[in-house]
Enzyme design. Sequence first.
Site, PDB file in Angstrom:
ATOM      1  N   THR A   1      31.864  44.817  40.006  1.00  0.00           N
ATOM      2  CA  THR A   1      33.043  44.268  39.323  1.00  0.00           C
ATOM      3  C   THR A   1      32.637  43.032  38.535  1.00  0.00           C
ATOM      4  O   THR A   1      31.846  42.221  39.003  1.00  0.00           O
ATOM      5  CB  THR A   1      34.157  43.919  40.334  1.00  0.00           C
ATOM      6  OG1 THR A   1      34.582  45.133  40.957  1.00  0.00           O
ATOM      7  CG2 THR A   1      35.367  43.291  39.655  1.00  0.00           C
TER       8      THR A   1
ATOM      9  N   PHE B   1      33.777  39.579  36.833  1.00  0.00           N
ATOM     10  CA  PHE B   1      34.795  38.532  36.903  1.00  0.00           C
ATOM     11  C   PHE B   1      34.526  37.530  35.781  1.00  0.00           C
ATOM     12  O   PHE B   1      33.373  37.294  35.423  1.00  0.00           O
ATOM     13  CB  PHE B   1      34.701  37.765  38.235  1.00  0.00           C
ATOM     14  CG  PHE B   1      35.032  38.596  39.452  1.00  0.00           C
ATOM     15  CD1 PHE B   1      34.107  39.490  39.974  1.00  0.00           C
ATOM     16  CD2 PHE B   1      36.256  38.468  40.087  1.00  0.00           C
ATOM     17  CE1 PHE B   1      34.400  40.252  41.097  1.00  0.00           C
ATOM     18  CE2 PHE B   1      36.558  39.229  41.216  1.00  0.00           C
ATOM     19  CZ  PHE B   1      35.626  40.119  41.718  1.00  0.00           C
TER      20      PHE B   1
HETATM   21  O1  LIG Z   1      41.418  42.521  46.121  1.00  0.00           O
HETATM   22  C1  LIG Z   1      40.358  41.878  46.023  1.00  0.00           C
HETATM   23  O2  LIG Z   1      39.620  41.627  46.994  1.00  0.00           O
HETATM   24  C2  LIG Z   1      39.936  41.416  44.702  1.00  0.00           C
HETATM   25  O3  LIG Z   1      39.272  40.430  44.584  1.00  0.00           O
HETATM   26  C3  LIG Z   1      40.244  42.321  43.521  1.00  0.00           C
HETATM   27  C4  LIG Z   1      39.243  43.425  43.541  1.00  0.00           C
HETATM   28  C5  LIG Z   1      39.566  44.645  44.110  1.00  0.00           C
HETATM   29  C6  LIG Z   1      38.626  45.654  44.132  1.00  0.00           C
HETATM   30  C7  LIG Z   1      37.372  45.447  43.596  1.00  0.00           C
HETATM   31  C8  LIG Z   1      37.059  44.222  43.047  1.00  0.00           C
HETATM   32  C9  LIG Z   1      38.004  43.209  43.002  1.00  0.00           C
END
Ligand SMILES: O=C(O)C(=O)Cc1ccccc1
Length: 447
Positions: A303, A305
């Site tokens: 992911t 960010f």
């Molecule tokens: O819900 C979380 O823990 C988040 O930070 C959002 C997320 C959800 C799934 C993958 C990456 C980030």
Amino acid sequence: MAAILTPATTGTHSTRLALPIAKPKLPIRRTHLVRCVHRPEISPFFHGAVGANRADWQSACAILSSKVATDSQHHQQTPQHHEAGDDTNHSLVPVVNGHSSAAAALDLVPVQLPQPLTIADLSPAPKHGSQLRVAYQGVPGAYSEAAAAKAYPNCDAIPCDQFEAAFQAVELWVADRAVLPVENSLGGSIHRNYDLLLRHRLHIVGEVQLPVHHCLLALPGVRKEQLTRVISHPQALSQCEHTLTAMGLNVAREAFDDTAGAAEYVVLNGLQDTAAIASARAAELYGMQVLADGIQDDSGNVTRFVMLAREPIVPRADRPFKTSIVFAAHDSEGTSVLFKVLSAFAFRDIGLTKIESRPHRQRPIRLEYETSRGGGGAASTAKQFEYTFYVDFQASLAERRAQNALAEVQEFTSFLRVLGSYPMDMTPWSITSNSSSSSSSSPGSQQ
Ligand SMILES: O=C(O)C(=O)Cc1ccccc1
């Protein structure tokens, strides 16, 4: 010609405390439970540092969040009594053992983790030392918390109940940065966050990429056959879709605001029939059993960010930078504008790492009038979507070629805004068994 919107043209941050925020899908009062062998001692921290007023609580919250990130002894912390309506957000929750109802359980005790800020909590809190305060959406154990720690290794990570609250925390000086997931290698873009980037006036000052390793978590003692429901963040659910099916789990999927919040919800409500998809760290924090480890459909699940700040950083040309822009086409340009924008970058050898279209929020629909051909036909109206485009390109605004490309893009767009020009995260992806481990390198530590 469009104006490029920069801090000078867009004005300063605004206060939007009255904005309506979507309610969490499964509203709960947050308290955190961990499995605890010994009777916990009363921690002087909670009696001394958490005062009756909100500002005191926020300060304590900031300290607590950093403690949680670093303190492996958190299991020894203390239960707190909770009065209805108590502003301090601390509560004494019935103990749970995972085999019976939450009220009857014996071997889990509440531990004080920082409570997520809500919009109503946002008033500037005094800063503790020189640590950077980094707002993220979710509760401790969320992947966004791990991303905050990777970006800013010694930060105070401040949990927020909604993305909107994380944005406002920075705008109102409650936090210095926000960390926001924007896209995933399996699930694609997190569209709502692109919309928020446009609605707010924060600047992207960095990016981090985090390998995400999902676990299936349940109350201790629960078996897979007992499960009828799996809850998690929609991205996590979609990233594990095939594996859940392959595991033979015939369960309903339900969306939750964040992964760790889903884990916490299962524990708080003593749900024997519900599993959560979350990190191994969430399992540890909330005393859950890991029923399955690494359930994402692809081991290279990453992911991305972005880090947001009130001010942009000064772009440099001595290391790889990325620039993020958003633009809308002139009505008359139609779809050809996209071709022209892409050419502006291609002719200068500037690579694109992302292109995304979203329906225009203010003007989602354009009406096109057309008179039908052949003898006295009535005029017909075609409805077309109007789009806003998000583009990331691999160059710094300090480079002449990037400036020239943007000048050209400006010619055929009605609106153009630079969301940020920032160092690329160049750390190699190491797919480990726990996404919460922070990398030794910190792409955001300079921003
Ligand atoms: O819900 C979380 O823990 C988040 O930070 C959002 C997320 C959800 C799934 C993958 C990456 C980030």
